[in-house]
Enzyme design. Structure first.
Site, PDB file in Angstrom:
ATOM      1  N   LYS A 138       0.776  -1.344  -0.116  1.00 14.70           N
ATOM      2  CA  LYS A 138       0.069  -0.020  -0.091  1.00 14.70           C
ATOM      3  C   LYS A 138       0.942   1.205  -0.022  1.00 14.70           C
ATOM      4  O   LYS A 138       0.421   2.170  -0.568  1.00 14.70           O
ATOM      5  CB  LYS A 138      -0.954  -0.110   1.267  1.00 14.70           C
ATOM      6  CG  LYS A 138      -0.129   0.011   2.517  1.00 14.70           C
ATOM      7  CD  LYS A 138      -1.218   0.024   3.819  1.00 14.70           C
ATOM      8  CE  LYS A 138      -1.699  -1.311   4.133  1.00 14.70           C
ATOM      9  NZ  LYS A 138      -0.777  -2.300   4.761  1.00 14.70           N
ATOM     10  N   HIS A 182       0.931  -2.637  15.274  1.00 14.05           N
ATOM     11  CA  HIS A 182       1.625  -1.679  14.332  1.00 14.05           C
ATOM     12  C   HIS A 182       1.682  -0.527  15.372  1.00 14.05           C
ATOM     13  O   HIS A 182       0.579  -0.193  15.844  1.00 14.05           O
ATOM     14  CB  HIS A 182       0.692  -1.472  13.183  1.00 14.05           C
ATOM     15  CG  HIS A 182       1.394  -0.584  12.138  1.00 14.05           C
ATOM     16  ND1 HIS A 182       2.052   0.543  12.218  1.00 14.05           N
ATOM     17  CD2 HIS A 182       1.730  -0.980  10.923  1.00 14.05           C
ATOM     18  CE1 HIS A 182       2.726   0.982  11.516  1.00 14.05           C
ATOM     19  NE2 HIS A 182       2.657   0.288  10.442  1.00 14.05           N
ATOM     20  N   SER A 198       2.593   4.664  12.022  1.00 13.94           N
ATOM     21  CA  SER A 198       3.658   4.862  10.752  1.00 13.94           C
ATOM     22  C   SER A 198       4.325   6.188  11.042  1.00 13.94           C
ATOM     23  O   SER A 198       4.066   6.974  11.863  1.00 13.94           O
ATOM     24  CB  SER A 198       2.819   5.147   9.547  1.00 13.94           C
ATOM     25  OG  SER A 198       4.029   5.142   8.455  1.00 13.94           O
ATOM     26  N   GLY A 208       6.331   1.017  10.964  1.00 15.34           N
ATOM     27  CA  GLY A 208       6.374   2.298  11.790  1.00 15.34           C
ATOM     28  C   GLY A 208       7.977   2.701  11.554  1.00 15.34           C
ATOM     29  O   GLY A 208       8.369   3.770  12.083  1.00 15.34           O
ATOM     30  N   GLU A 242       6.335  -5.523   8.517  1.00 17.61           N
ATOM     31  CA  GLU A 242       5.530  -4.913   7.537  1.00 17.61           C
ATOM     32  C   GLU A 242       6.133  -3.618   7.284  1.00 17.61           C
ATOM     33  O   GLU A 242       5.240  -2.711   7.087  1.00 17.61           O
ATOM     34  CB  GLU A 242       4.125  -4.999   7.509  1.00 17.61           C
ATOM     35  CG  GLU A 242       3.503  -6.566   8.027  1.00 17.61           C
ATOM     36  CD  GLU A 242       2.349  -6.412   8.472  1.00 17.61           C
ATOM     37  OE1 GLU A 242       1.442  -5.354   8.949  1.00 17.61           O
ATOM     38  OE2 GLU A 242       1.501  -7.645   8.601  1.00 17.61           O
ATOM     39  N   GLY A 302       6.943  -0.514   5.110  1.00 20.49           N
ATOM     40  CA  GLY A 302       6.497   0.122   3.931  1.00 20.49           C
ATOM     41  C   GLY A 302       7.173   1.277   3.848  1.00 20.49           C
ATOM     42  O   GLY A 302       8.178   1.411   2.977  1.00 20.49           O
ATOM     43  N   TYR A 338       3.483   6.705   0.717  1.00 19.29           N
ATOM     44  CA  TYR A 338       1.955   7.113   0.702  1.00 19.29           C
ATOM     45  C   TYR A 338       1.658   8.578  -0.033  1.00 19.29           C
ATOM     46  O   TYR A 338       1.353   9.514   0.537  1.00 19.29           O
ATOM     47  CB  TYR A 338       1.527   7.317   1.981  1.00 19.29           C
ATOM     48  CG  TYR A 338       1.658   6.136   3.168  1.00 19.29           C
ATOM     49  CD1 TYR A 338       0.998   4.951   2.862  1.00 19.29           C
ATOM     50  CD2 TYR A 338       2.756   5.949   3.933  1.00 19.29           C
ATOM     51  CE1 TYR A 338       1.354   3.526   3.516  1.00 19.29           C
ATOM     52  CE2 TYR A 338       3.139   4.692   4.647  1.00 19.29           C
ATOM     53  CZ  TYR A 338       2.436   3.710   4.349  1.00 19.29           C
ATOM     54  OH  TYR A 338       2.577   2.584   5.083  1.00 19.29           O
TER      55      TYR A 338
HETATM   56  N1  PLP Z   1       1.219  -2.759   7.762  1.00 21.28           N
HETATM   57  C1  PLP Z   1      -0.018  -2.470   8.263  1.00 21.28           C
HETATM   58  C2  PLP Z   1      -1.062  -3.313   8.446  1.00 21.28           C
HETATM   59  C3  PLP Z   1      -0.290  -1.057   7.716  1.00 21.28           C
HETATM   60  O1  PLP Z   1      -1.726  -0.523   7.919  1.00 21.28           O
HETATM   61  C4  PLP Z   1       0.801  -0.298   7.313  1.00 21.28           C
HETATM   62  C5  PLP Z   1       0.345   0.991   6.811  1.00 21.28           C
HETATM   63  O2  PLP Z   1      -0.642   1.412   7.080  1.00 21.28           O
HETATM   64  C6  PLP Z   1       1.876  -0.859   7.152  1.00 21.28           C
HETATM   65  C7  PLP Z   1       1.909  -2.092   7.794  1.00 21.28           C
HETATM   66  C8  PLP Z   1       3.194   0.035   6.773  1.00 21.28           C
HETATM   67  O3  PLP Z   1       3.681   0.716   7.618  1.00 21.28           O
HETATM   68  P1  PLP Z   1       4.520   1.890   7.629  1.00 21.28           P
HETATM   69  O4  PLP Z   1       4.767   2.522   6.201  1.00 21.28           O
HETATM   70  O5  PLP Z   1       4.759   2.777   8.868  1.00 21.28           O
HETATM   71  O6  PLP Z   1       5.970   1.043   7.700  1.00 21.28           O
END
Ligand code: PLP
Length: 422
Positions: A74, A203, A206, A244, A280, A282, A401
């Site tokens: 995402k 989580h 972020s 995060g 996870e 991102g 994002y």
């Molecule tokens: N995992 C889940 C379930 C999320 O909702 C998100 C972000 O919305 C992420 C991972 C990714 O988070 P980050 O970009 O802070 O690493």
């Protein structure tokens, strides 16, 4: 999304005048400037530096070798970013049918995917079952019922609310995560339905700078492992520490150290041997890999204040980007051809303008995005040099994002072209 590659090594710039001490950015700016010249159009564009992604994967493996990253699609689903992450051995966090489909299309095996959305549409669960994505999260009894009916072979992680989200820019827990008092009921519901709950996920929000949040969340996860034991469920063995993370080296090292300390503290040596750790991330992989170059398409002088319009904005790439981050990362590029009488100038010299260092006059400026929505304001009160229509504003760290959150309001959307660098 169109993807145009430029030659890996961009030609030496013919007229870069870094006149305000921006030498540390010079190499990077050369790339942007060469690209502007090469493109010869006003269209906003991204530059994606895949080398950044590869270096970040090295950093991840060095600091958290025991934690398998499942990149959160995402955050930025750009195909070249995803392909690089596949090649670097990443697994993937998908939140929908379409994200799962796009990752499988890259040849990734379904056991490298977690369907990490605690609340899923029935048709999407059926799709996950059909293609063999067999790991998902849940935080409600209703989700247990849907999974029992549509994908009973799926292994589950119970998503818990992180106890401490302070220090995160984008908290999540008002929407997702079981409260401590809800955990026993949820585990029992899954147990009664014969579903396998193999572990816990959380989580901490972020863009977090509160690394202690990982400690309290891992402690809370351990309490859930113990609750499962108390309920005589099969032992849990998966700990998913979510996202995060930020990519700044010192911050990431501190976060990784907090994670390792907490796992050592709350899980015995024997428990750690059986523990499968995943995350996870991102933003960690995507944010710094993308730079956005925007063109000034309009200007208004109002007394001492300058108003500029650029061809990117809130509804394009900037809805989820902090305004302070935009201010910090903004670099102005002046096109010398703007002062030339020859409208057909094809190879303009481009000057990098600083923030008023060196005596250059600056003006309090408002920068608007291209849509007619008054909320579409990118910068306000920021000091910029005198710029003209067709000059450029460049924003670094624009991978997280950004384009993935864009909409088509007024028919604009996010920058469509991405150039790759080596
Ligand atoms: N995992 C889940 C379930 C999320 O909702 C998100 C972000 O919305 C992420 C991972 C990714 O988070 P980050 O970009 O802070 O690493």
């Amino acid at each position: 999304m169109d993807v145009n590659s430029v030659e890996p090594r961009l030609s030496a710039p013919d007229k870069v005048m870094s006149n305000y001490g921006l030498s540390t950015h010079e190499y990077f700016l050369e790339k942007i400037i060469s690209t502007i010249k090469k493109q010869q159009s006003e269209e906003a564009f991204y530059v994606l530096d895949l080398g950044v992604v590869i270096n970040l994967m090295d950093t991840w493996k060095h600091n958290l070798p025991m934690v398998q990253p499942f990149y959160a699609v995402k955050c930025n689903p750009h195909p070249d970013l995803l392909a690089t992450l596949v090649a670097q051995g990443s697994s993937f966090d998908c939140a929908s049918w379409s994200e799962i489909e796009s990752i499988l299309a890259l040849g990734v095996s379904p056991d490298r995917i977690i369907y990490a959305n605690p609340c899923k549409a029935c048709s999407h669960i059926k799709y996950a079952a059909a293609v063999g994505v067999n790991l998902t999260t849940f935080d409600s009894v209703d989700e247990v019922h849907k999974i029992r009916k549509l994908h009973p072979e799926c292994s589950l992680l119970i998503r818990i609310k992180a106890p401490d989200e302070s220090g995160s820019r984008w908290p999540m827990s008002s929407k997702y995560g079981a409260l401590p008092e809800e955990v026993p009921k949820l585990l029992q519901a899954a147990q009664t339905k014969g579903l396998k709950v193999v572990g816990v996920s959380f989580h901490i929000g972020s863009k977090s700078h509160n690394y202690q949040a990982y400690k309290t969340a891992i402690q809370a996860a351990k309490a859930v492992f113990q609750e499962a034991d108390r309920l005589c469920m099969p032992p849990m063995h998966v700990l998913n520490i979510g996202g995060g993370f930020v990519s700044d080296a010192l911050c990431f090292e501190a976060a990784a150290s907090a994670v390792k300390t907490a796992v050592d503290k709350y899980f015995s040596k024997e428990e750690r041997q059986n523990l499968t750790m995943m995350a996870e991330p991102g933003r960690f992989f995507a944010e710094t890999a993308f730079t956005l170059a925007t063109n000034i398409i309009g200007k208004r002088v109002r007394g001492e204040v300058r108003h500029y319009w650029i061809n990117e904005g809130f509804h394009g790439s900037m809805m989820r980007v902090d305004r302070t981050a935009l201010v910090e990362s903004c670099i102005s590029l002046k096109c010398m051809s703007n002062n030339s009488s020859d409208d057909n100038e094809k190879n303009p010299g481009i000057v990098v303008c600083g923030k008023g260092v060196g005596g250059a006059r600056t003006y309090s400026s408002i920068v608007f995005g291209p849509t007619c929505d008054p909320i579409d304001k990118v910068l306000e009160g920021h000091q910029l040099p005198e710029l003209e229509v067709n000059d450029w504003l460049v924003f670094q760290n624009m991978g997280a994002y950004t384009s993935s959150c864009s909409n088509k309001f007024n028919g604009f959307g996010a920058a469509k072209i991405t150039y790759l660098t080596d």
